[in-house]
Design a protein around this motif. Structure first.
Motif, PDB file in Angstrom:
ATOM      1  N   ASP A  77       0.830  -1.208   0.000  1.00 33.93           N
ATOM      2  CA  ASP A  77       0.000   0.000   0.000  1.00 33.93           C
ATOM      3  C   ASP A  77       0.862   1.254   0.000  1.00 33.93           C
ATOM      4  N   LEU A  78       1.808   1.308  -0.914  1.00 37.45           N
ATOM      5  CA  LEU A  78       2.716   2.447  -0.999  1.00 37.45           C
ATOM      6  C   LEU A  78       2.015   3.633  -1.664  1.00 37.45           C
ATOM      7  N   LYS A  79       2.045   4.786  -0.982  1.00 36.21           N
ATOM      8  CA  LYS A  79       1.438   6.021  -1.476  1.00 36.21           C
ATOM      9  C   LYS A  79       1.962   7.174  -0.634  1.00 36.21           C
ATOM     10  N   PRO A  80       1.816   8.432  -1.081  1.00 36.97           N
ATOM     11  CA  PRO A  80       2.378   9.563  -0.333  1.00 36.97           C
ATOM     12  C   PRO A  80       1.881   9.675   1.100  1.00 36.97           C
ATOM     13  N   ASN A  81       0.670   9.250   1.360  1.00 42.02           N
ATOM     14  CA  ASN A  81       0.140   9.346   2.718  1.00 42.02           C
ATOM     15  C   ASN A  81       0.807   8.353   3.663  1.00 42.02           C
ATOM     16  N   ASN A  82       1.469   7.343   3.099  1.00 45.38           N
ATOM     17  CA  ASN A  82       2.161   6.340   3.911  1.00 45.38           C
ATOM     18  C   ASN A  82       3.672   6.555   3.931  1.00 45.38           C
ATOM     19  N   ALA A 115      -5.617  -2.693  -1.813  1.00 42.42           N
ATOM     20  CA  ALA A 115      -4.990  -1.467  -1.324  1.00 42.42           C
ATOM     21  C   ALA A 115      -5.683  -0.260  -1.946  1.00 42.42           C
ATOM     22  N   THR A 116      -5.004   0.881  -1.977  1.00 40.71           N
ATOM     23  CA  THR A 116      -5.597   2.135  -2.439  1.00 40.71           C
ATOM     24  C   THR A 116      -5.676   2.176  -3.953  1.00 40.71           C
ATOM     25  N   LEU A 117      -6.853   2.483  -4.484  1.00 40.38           N
ATOM     26  CA  LEU A 117      -7.041   2.585  -5.924  1.00 40.38           C
ATOM     27  C   LEU A 117      -6.153   3.677  -6.503  1.00 40.38           C
ATOM     28  N   GLY A 118      -5.625   3.407  -7.680  1.00 42.66           N
ATOM     29  CA  GLY A 118      -4.724   4.349  -8.333  1.00 42.66           C
ATOM     30  C   GLY A 118      -3.275   3.958  -8.188  1.00 42.66           C
ATOM     31  N   TYR A 119      -2.983   3.145  -7.152  1.00 49.06           N
ATOM     32  CA  TYR A 119      -1.598   2.743  -6.888  1.00 49.06           C
ATOM     33  C   TYR A 119      -1.413   1.235  -7.027  1.00 49.06           C
ATOM     34  N   ILE A 120      -2.472   0.509  -7.359  1.00 49.75           N
ATOM     35  CA  ILE A 120      -2.426  -0.948  -7.371  1.00 49.75           C
ATOM     36  C   ILE A 120      -2.015  -1.462  -8.745  1.00 49.75           C
ATOM     37  N   ALA A 121      -1.064  -2.381  -8.767  1.00 52.30           N
ATOM     38  CA  ALA A 121      -0.678  -3.038 -10.015  1.00 52.30           C
ATOM     39  C   ALA A 121      -1.844  -3.869 -10.537  1.00 52.30           C
ATOM     40  N   SER A 122      -1.902  -4.026 -11.858  1.00 51.06           N
ATOM     41  CA  SER A 122      -3.038  -4.710 -12.464  1.00 51.06           C
ATOM     42  C   SER A 122      -3.171  -6.150 -11.988  1.00 51.06           C
ATOM     43  N   TYR A 139       5.519   2.310  -6.510  1.00 56.39           N
ATOM     44  CA  TYR A 139       6.596   3.287  -6.405  1.00 56.39           C
ATOM     45  C   TYR A 139       6.679   4.143  -7.666  1.00 56.39           C
ATOM     46  N   GLY A 140       6.504   3.517  -8.826  1.00 57.63           N
ATOM     47  CA  GLY A 140       6.517   4.271 -10.072  1.00 57.63           C
ATOM     48  C   GLY A 140       5.425   5.318 -10.117  1.00 57.63           C
ATOM     49  N   ILE A 141       4.230   4.949  -9.649  1.00 57.05           N
ATOM     50  CA  ILE A 141       3.122   5.911  -9.587  1.00 57.05           C
ATOM     51  C   ILE A 141       3.467   7.060  -8.651  1.00 57.05           C
ATOM     52  N   MET A 142       3.992   6.734  -7.477  1.00 59.53           N
ATOM     53  CA  MET A 142       4.308   7.767  -6.490  1.00 59.53           C
ATOM     54  C   MET A 142       5.445   8.663  -6.963  1.00 59.53           C
ATOM     55  N   LEU A 143       6.384   8.108  -7.715  1.00 56.10           N
ATOM     56  CA  LEU A 143       7.480   8.894  -8.265  1.00 56.10           C
ATOM     57  C   LEU A 143       6.943   9.945  -9.239  1.00 56.10           C
ATOM     58  N   MET A 144       6.025   9.526 -10.110  1.00 55.45           N
ATOM     59  CA  MET A 144       5.394  10.485 -11.025  1.00 55.45           C
ATOM     60  C   MET A 144       4.620  11.549 -10.253  1.00 55.45           C
ATOM     61  N   GLU A 145       3.866  11.111  -9.263  1.00 57.68           N
ATOM     62  CA  GLU A 145       3.038  12.030  -8.487  1.00 57.68           C
ATOM     63  C   GLU A 145       3.881  13.061  -7.754  1.00 57.68           C
ATOM     64  N   THR A 146       5.004  12.632  -7.222  1.00 58.88           N
ATOM     65  CA  THR A 146       5.853  13.521  -6.418  1.00 58.88           C
ATOM     66  C   THR A 146       6.405  14.679  -7.249  1.00 58.88           C
ATOM     67  N   PHE A 147       6.736  14.423  -8.503  1.00 60.32           N
ATOM     68  CA  PHE A 147       7.345  15.471  -9.315  1.00 60.32           C
ATOM     69  C   PHE A 147       6.344  16.187 -10.222  1.00 60.32           C
ATOM     70  N   THR A 148       5.136  15.653 -10.361  1.00 57.79           N
ATOM     71  CA  THR A 148       4.098  16.363 -11.124  1.00 57.79           C
ATOM     72  C   THR A 148       3.072  17.031 -10.211  1.00 57.79           C
ATOM     73  N   ARG A 149       3.053  16.594  -8.949  1.00 62.05           N
ATOM     74  CA  ARG A 149       2.054  17.064  -7.977  1.00 62.05           C
ATOM     75  C   ARG A 149       0.634  16.817  -8.506  1.00 62.05           C
ATOM     76  N   THR A 150       0.458  15.624  -9.046  1.00 60.11           N
ATOM     77  CA  THR A 150      -0.827  15.225  -9.613  1.00 60.11           C
ATOM     78  C   THR A 150      -1.139  13.801  -9.177  1.00 60.11           C
ATOM     79  N   LYS A 151      -2.288  13.605  -8.566  1.00 58.24           N
ATOM     80  CA  LYS A 151      -2.684  12.285  -8.093  1.00 58.24           C
ATOM     81  C   LYS A 151      -3.091  11.394  -9.265  1.00 58.24           C
ATOM     82  N   PRO A 152      -2.886  10.082  -9.163  1.00 58.09           N
ATOM     83  CA  PRO A 152      -3.318   9.175 -10.230  1.00 58.09           C
ATOM     84  C   PRO A 152      -4.831   9.114 -10.365  1.00 58.09           C
TER      85      PRO A 152
END
Length: 236
Positions: A77-82, A115-122, A139-152
């Protein structure tokens, strides 16, 4: 078992509380709150080096979970809130509520816990298949989010458009259209160096976010790549 896990980038599990009505893990307090707070609050700001350091901290934690313990562990359940930040802005991965232990010789386990929708592998969301590559995807999703400041899960992603496609379309020539506008200003002297830093970070994120688990790099490779990117950015 969780109390025996020791790493500078994992939130320490101090104890537990368990009775008929309430179950919880007691974790080390992190005074600077979550990465999500720093990304989306108007009162806080992370510069490009801080974001890069935080993402290196996170990948160090995942590398330990996947390779540094006696058996592989999957956070799930990797995401910015965690991702919590201590007084020195060092990142600590937290929330082990749905963490999975891979048994000896097992590379994949099944689960019914989502886990949290938007961060789950298919493969996790559709078939309940858990492996270390699920953390790589998140982690790939969170990496994009961190530098774009855009949630999946942003409202802009409708129909066929998603965070991965949005980022991939920007590479290599229009990456400035997706980078967090707070990071780069036209009059800034370091603008070109920042673009050269973020572009390979987004390429790394896209690799981690690959649909097929076999096409995703592992956390050891991701850590080595990010360290090289940081070294080049500091040198510039």
């Amino acid at each position: 078992m969780l109390r025996n896990i020791r790493h500078r980038n994992l939130t320490k599990v101090i104890s537990s509380c368990s009775n008929l009505d309430f179950k919880a893990l007691v974790l080390q307090y992190m005074p600077n709150g979550s990465l999500e707070k720093w990304l989306y609050s108007q009162r806080y700001f992370l510069d490009i080096l801080q974001r890069l350091n935080i993402m290196i901290d996170v990948v160090c934690a995942l590398e330990y979970l996947h390779y540094g313990y006696s058996i592989p562990l999957v956070h799930c359940d990797l995401k910015p809130n965690n991702v919590l930040l201590d007084e020195d802005m060092v990142a600590h991965v937290c929330d082990f509520g749905i963490l999975k232990f891979l048994g000896e010789g097992d590379s994949i386990v099944h689960t019914k816990t989502l886990a949290t929708l938007g961060y789950i592998a298919s493969e996790y969301g559709l078939e309940g298949l858990i492996s270390t590559k699920c953390d790589v995807y998140s982690y790939g999703i969170m990496l994009m989010e961190t530098f774009t400041r855009t949630k999946p899960t942003d409202d802009m992603f409708a129909g066929y458009l998603n965070l991965k496609l949005w980022v991939s379309k920007s590479l290599p020539n229009v990456i400035t259209q997706v980078i967090d506008a707070n990071l780069i200003t036209p009059e800034e002297g370091q603008a070109s160096a920042k673009v050269r830093c973020v572009s390979p970070i987004m390429q790394l994120a896209l690799n981690c976010r690959a649909e097929s688990p076999q096409e995703r790099m592992n956390m050891q490779e991701a850590l080595a790549t990010l360290k090289k990117i940081k070294h080049k950015f500091l040198a510039s």
